[in-house]
Design a protein around this motif. Structure first.
Motif, PDB file in Angstrom:
ATOM      1  N   ARG A 165       5.888  14.439   0.162  1.00 62.89           N
ATOM      2  CA  ARG A 165       4.723  13.536   0.064  1.00 62.89           C
ATOM      3  C   ARG A 165       3.454  14.114   0.695  1.00 62.89           C
ATOM      4  O   ARG A 165       2.356  13.687   0.384  1.00 62.89           O
TER       5      ARG A 165
ATOM      6  N   GLN B 175       1.246   4.127  -3.020  1.00 61.63           N
ATOM      7  CA  GLN B 175       1.060   5.556  -2.782  1.00 61.63           C
ATOM      8  C   GLN B 175       2.292   6.354  -3.186  1.00 61.63           C
ATOM      9  O   GLN B 175       2.185   7.488  -3.629  1.00 61.63           O
TER      10      GLN B 175
ATOM     11  N   LEU C 238       0.830  -1.201   0.000  1.00 57.65           N
ATOM     12  CA  LEU C 238       0.000   0.000   0.000  1.00 57.65           C
ATOM     13  C   LEU C 238       0.870   1.259   0.000  1.00 57.65           C
ATOM     14  O   LEU C 238       0.639   2.180  -0.787  1.00 57.65           O
ATOM     15  N   LEU C 239       1.887   1.293   0.852  1.00 58.80           N
ATOM     16  CA  LEU C 239       2.781   2.449   0.884  1.00 58.80           C
ATOM     17  C   LEU C 239       3.523   2.614  -0.441  1.00 58.80           C
ATOM     18  O   LEU C 239       3.690   3.727  -0.932  1.00 58.80           O
TER      19      LEU C 239
ATOM     20  N   TRP D  19       2.432  13.890   3.876  1.00 58.39           N
ATOM     21  CA  TRP D  19       1.844  13.038   4.909  1.00 58.39           C
ATOM     22  C   TRP D  19       2.107  13.557   6.314  1.00 58.39           C
ATOM     23  O   TRP D  19       1.436  13.146   7.251  1.00 58.39           O
TER      24      TRP D  19
ATOM     25  N   ALA E 220      -3.939  13.918   4.856  1.00 52.64           N
ATOM     26  CA  ALA E 220      -3.574  12.824   3.940  1.00 52.64           C
ATOM     27  C   ALA E 220      -2.871  11.701   4.698  1.00 52.64           C
ATOM     28  O   ALA E 220      -3.089  10.518   4.410  1.00 52.64           O
ATOM     29  N   GLY E 221      -2.055  12.048   5.682  1.00 50.81           N
ATOM     30  CA  GLY E 221      -1.378  11.044   6.503  1.00 50.81           C
ATOM     31  C   GLY E 221      -2.361  10.244   7.336  1.00 50.81           C
ATOM     32  O   GLY E 221      -2.250   9.018   7.459  1.00 50.81           O
TER      33      GLY E 221
ATOM     34  N   ARG F   9      -6.242   3.562   6.229  1.00 51.39           N
ATOM     35  CA  ARG F   9      -6.196   2.442   5.273  1.00 51.39           C
ATOM     36  C   ARG F   9      -5.311   1.320   5.810  1.00 51.39           C
ATOM     37  O   ARG F   9      -5.647   0.137   5.666  1.00 51.39           O
ATOM     38  N   LEU F  10      -4.185   1.667   6.424  1.00 52.57           N
ATOM     39  CA  LEU F  10      -3.318   0.653   7.028  1.00 52.57           C
ATOM     40  C   LEU F  10      -4.036  -0.044   8.182  1.00 52.57           C
ATOM     41  O   LEU F  10      -3.949  -1.270   8.318  1.00 52.57           O
TER      42      LEU F  10
ATOM     43  N   GLU G 131      -5.514   9.713   6.611  1.00 55.95           N
ATOM     44  CA  GLU G 131      -6.248   8.831   5.692  1.00 55.95           C
ATOM     45  C   GLU G 131      -5.436   7.589   5.356  1.00 55.95           C
ATOM     46  O   GLU G 131      -5.983   6.478   5.306  1.00 55.95           O
ATOM     47  N   LEU G 132      -4.135   7.755   5.151  1.00 57.12           N
ATOM     48  CA  LEU G 132      -3.279   6.609   4.843  1.00 57.12           C
ATOM     49  C   LEU G 132      -3.191   5.666   6.046  1.00 57.12           C
ATOM     50  O   LEU G 132      -3.275   4.444   5.887  1.00 57.12           O
TER      51      LEU G 132
END
Length: 132
Positions: free
Chosen positions: A79, A22, A18-19, A81, A101-102, A108-109, A104-105
């Motif tokens: 980035r 992105q 995933l990372l 984040w 944005a960080g 997802r993790l 949100e990431l």
């Protein structure tokens, strides 16, 4: 094995993928910096270096790569984040936090972790085992 063959990907591997999706050029230091800031909002770069078990310079480079590109002190690729801010008590010290944005990431993790299945440990077939 992959999901197409019937086994879901290990959560750690899925998180790394995933990372990488992105940010295809993300470094291991950037991944560690991002994850440690997610777990320790407000951490300072010197503290981040200790958590990452690396030098202050490496932690600084990694975290500054994760800032917004237009933020003072940001490094390429920017980035977006993380953000770096004063905590109001210390004029010089800068603390690291997740941006929207960080966050949100990280969400997802977290979803990957919540849906995790164990990898499972399997012994090698007898014909592949080393005989001593």
């Amino acid at each position: 094995m992959t999901e197409a063959i019937g086994r879901r990907r290990n959560t750690l591997l899925a998180g790394i993928v995933l990372l990488k999706k992105q940010a295809p050029d993300i470094t291991l230091s950037e991944m560690l910096a991002f994850l440690y800031v997610a777990e320790n909002p407000g951490v300072r770069v010197k503290e981040l270096a200790v958590l990452m078990e690396t030098t202050d310079a490496t932690a600084s480079r990694a975290s500054r790569s994760l800032l917004q590109a237009d933020e003072p002190g940001a490094r390429e690729p920017g980035r977006g984040w993380l953000l770096m801010a004063s905590n109001g008590r210390e004029a010089v010290s800068r603390h690291l936090y997740l941006t929207e944005a960080g966050v949100e990431l990280v969400q997802r993790l977290d979803a990957l972790i919540e849906s995790a299945r164990p990898i499972g440990v399997r012994a090698a077939p007898a014909e592949l085992r080393v005989r001593r």
